[in-house]
Design a protein around this motif. Structure first.
Motif, mmCIF file in Angstrom:
data_model
loop_
_atom_site.group_PDB
_atom_site.id
_atom_site.type_symbol
_atom_site.label_atom_id
_atom_site.label_comp_id
_atom_site.label_asym_id
_atom_site.label_seq_id
_atom_site.Cartn_x
_atom_site.Cartn_y
_atom_site.Cartn_z
ATOM 1 N N UNK A 266 4.457 0.741 -12.737
ATOM 2 C CA UNK A 266 4.719 2.174 -12.596
ATOM 3 C C UNK A 266 5.392 2.719 -13.855
ATOM 4 N N UNK A 267 6.351 1.970 -14.389
ATOM 5 C CA UNK A 267 7.014 2.397 -15.624
ATOM 6 C C UNK A 267 6.019 2.476 -16.781
ATOM 7 N N UNK B 147 0.847 -1.188 0.000
ATOM 8 C CA UNK B 147 0.000 0.000 0.000
ATOM 9 C C UNK B 147 0.880 1.235 0.000
ATOM 10 N N UNK B 148 0.572 2.145 -0.909
ATOM 11 C CA UNK B 148 1.315 3.394 -0.983
ATOM 12 C C UNK B 148 0.400 4.515 -1.410
ATOM 13 N N UNK B 149 0.993 5.649 -1.702
ATOM 14 C CA UNK B 149 0.229 6.778 -2.226
ATOM 15 C C UNK B 149 1.000 7.360 -3.395
ATOM 16 N N UNK B 150 0.254 7.921 -4.353
ATOM 17 C CA UNK B 150 0.896 8.346 -5.589
ATOM 18 C C UNK B 150 0.392 9.708 -6.054
ATOM 19 N N UNK C 210 5.041 10.171 -9.070
ATOM 20 C CA UNK C 210 5.753 9.433 -8.020
ATOM 21 C C UNK C 210 4.813 8.502 -7.262
ATOM 22 N N UNK C 211 5.270 7.265 -7.059
ATOM 23 C CA UNK C 211 4.625 6.350 -6.117
ATOM 24 C C UNK C 211 5.496 6.275 -4.878
ATOM 25 N N UNK C 212 4.911 6.541 -3.716
ATOM 26 C CA UNK C 212 5.645 6.370 -2.466
ATOM 27 C C UNK C 212 5.193 5.067 -1.823
ATOM 28 N N UNK D 70 5.237 7.079 -15.072
ATOM 29 C CA UNK D 70 5.665 7.763 -13.859
ATOM 30 C C UNK D 70 7.191 7.801 -13.790
ATOM 31 N N UNK D 71 7.727 8.695 -12.941
ATOM 32 C CA UNK D 71 9.174 8.895 -12.897
ATOM 33 C C UNK D 71 9.887 7.924 -11.966
ATOM 34 N N UNK D 72 9.330 7.737 -10.760
ATOM 35 C CA UNK D 72 10.040 6.852 -9.842
ATOM 36 C C UNK D 72 9.149 6.344 -8.718
ATOM 37 N N UNK D 73 9.674 5.325 -8.040
ATOM 38 C CA UNK D 73 9.076 4.790 -6.821
ATOM 39 C C UNK D 73 9.996 5.168 -5.679
#
Length: 340
Positions: free
Chosen positions: A278-279, A242-245, A249-251, A283-286
């Motif tokens: 994500x790619x 579980x993260x937030x985006x 960016x995905x954190x 998006x740019x990065x995790x």
């Protein structure tokens, strides 16, 4: 420069819109931690969050979310889970940070996990710094795989393990964005069990923290949303993250796997699937945060430096704090000499 301090629950739609605009147009502020939605969610769950609205020539140029008790000392919003903290400033806007802190009626601003690109080092006291790890996929998934294979064999081993899982147990299925509250609850239960095994404090015993996770999960808009991902082996949940985006960016926030599948490395399989997804979304990065976990060094291909420190305005409070700190340093030195 004019400063207006309000409770975070008093932010208007105009404030939130300007905040989002500033974030989207400052490349240093891609993290969901810097989104107005995150601050609003924490404020709704905790109720003690303030925001300093910064204006220059009548125009809003920044926001500073913080917590403060009865003392004039600021600390990060939801500091227990604050992987990042910063000022949200219009790109190119500069000012004297000590003057700003004093204008907020503060004597001390304690911060943690501040990206070192935000404030000039000469304007604060640095206690320590450390890397915060990033999985950079801005050049695409294939480029990431090629670069990592030159430095580590974790991807090759993970792909080999995926084949073994399919031979031994059945189909692997990855769902990048689940709308299933039961899986969110399962993640929190598994994390609580993990904290118990590690003999560490269970974060999900903190009621407001659990509410923050639930509210982030329920938030869906083009600027900010919770992202609940799951890996299935057959019909069983094998791993959850579980993260937030934000759009870029995905954190990664909470990650856990089913102990029944331990020998099949479900956590690493899930991580690889998330990287690919994500790619594919452009998006740019995790962001996988700071820490000494070996896996972070294996999967990350970049990092930023984050600082822990404080800014203080000379006062009785800072004098007392400095005297206390010096006393503790002397006491520790004496203990070291006695036990040497």
């Amino acid at each position: 420069m004019d400063i207006q301090i309000i409770s975070a629950d008093k932010l208007t739609k105009e404030h939130l819109s300007v905040w989002s605009y500033i974030q989207q147009n400052n490349p240093l502020l891609g993290s969901p931690y810097f989104s107005p939605e995150y601050t609003s969610i924490v404020a709704e769950a905790k109720g003690d969050v303030l925001v300093a609205i910064i204006k220059d020539a009548g125009e809003i140029v920044g926001f500073f979310p913080f917590e403060k008790n009865s003392w004039p000392i600021a600390r990060p919003v939801a500091w227990q889970i604050a992987d990042y903290q910063t000022l949200v400033l219009k790109s190119g806007f500069n000012f004297d940070i000590r003057e700003f802190v004093e204008s907020c009626n503060l004597k001390i601003w304690n911060f943690c996990n501040m990206p070192n690109t935000i404030l000039p080092e000469q304007q604060f006291h640095k206690l320590r710094e450390e890397p915060s790890y990033i999985i950079d996929v801005s050049a695409g998934y294939d480029s990431y795989i090629e670069e990592r294979n030159l430095r580590s064999d974790w991807i090759k081993k993970t792909i080999k393990m995926m084949r073994k899982v399919e031979r031994d147990l059945g189909e692997i299925r990855f769902v990048p964005q689940l709308d299933d509250e039961s899986v969110l609850n399962l993640m929190m239960r598994w994390k609580s069990e993990q904290y118990a095994r590690m003999n560490t404090y269970d974060r999900f015993q903190i009621d407001w923290l659990k509410q923050v996770v639930e509210k982030v999960y329920a938030t869906r808009n083009e600027r900010f949303e919770g992202m609940l991902s799951a890996l299935y082996i057959g019909d069983q949940v094998a791993g959850i993250e579980f993260g937030m985006r934000t759009p870029s960016v995905l954190h990664s926030w909470f990650s856990i796997y089913n102990q029944d599948f331990y020998k099949y490395s479900p956590g690493m399989i899930l991580q690889l699937k998330i990287i690919e997804y994500v790619a594919s979304q452009g998006m740019k990065h995790i962001d996988i945060g700071a820490g000494t976990d070996n896996y972070k060094e294996r999967v990350a291909n970049n990092s930023i430096t984050i600082c822990h420190g404080y800014i203080e305005i000379p006062s009785v409070i800072t004098t007392v704090r400095n005297l206390r700190n010096r006393s503790m340093e002397m006491l520790n030195s004496v203990k070291t000499l006695v036990t040497a």
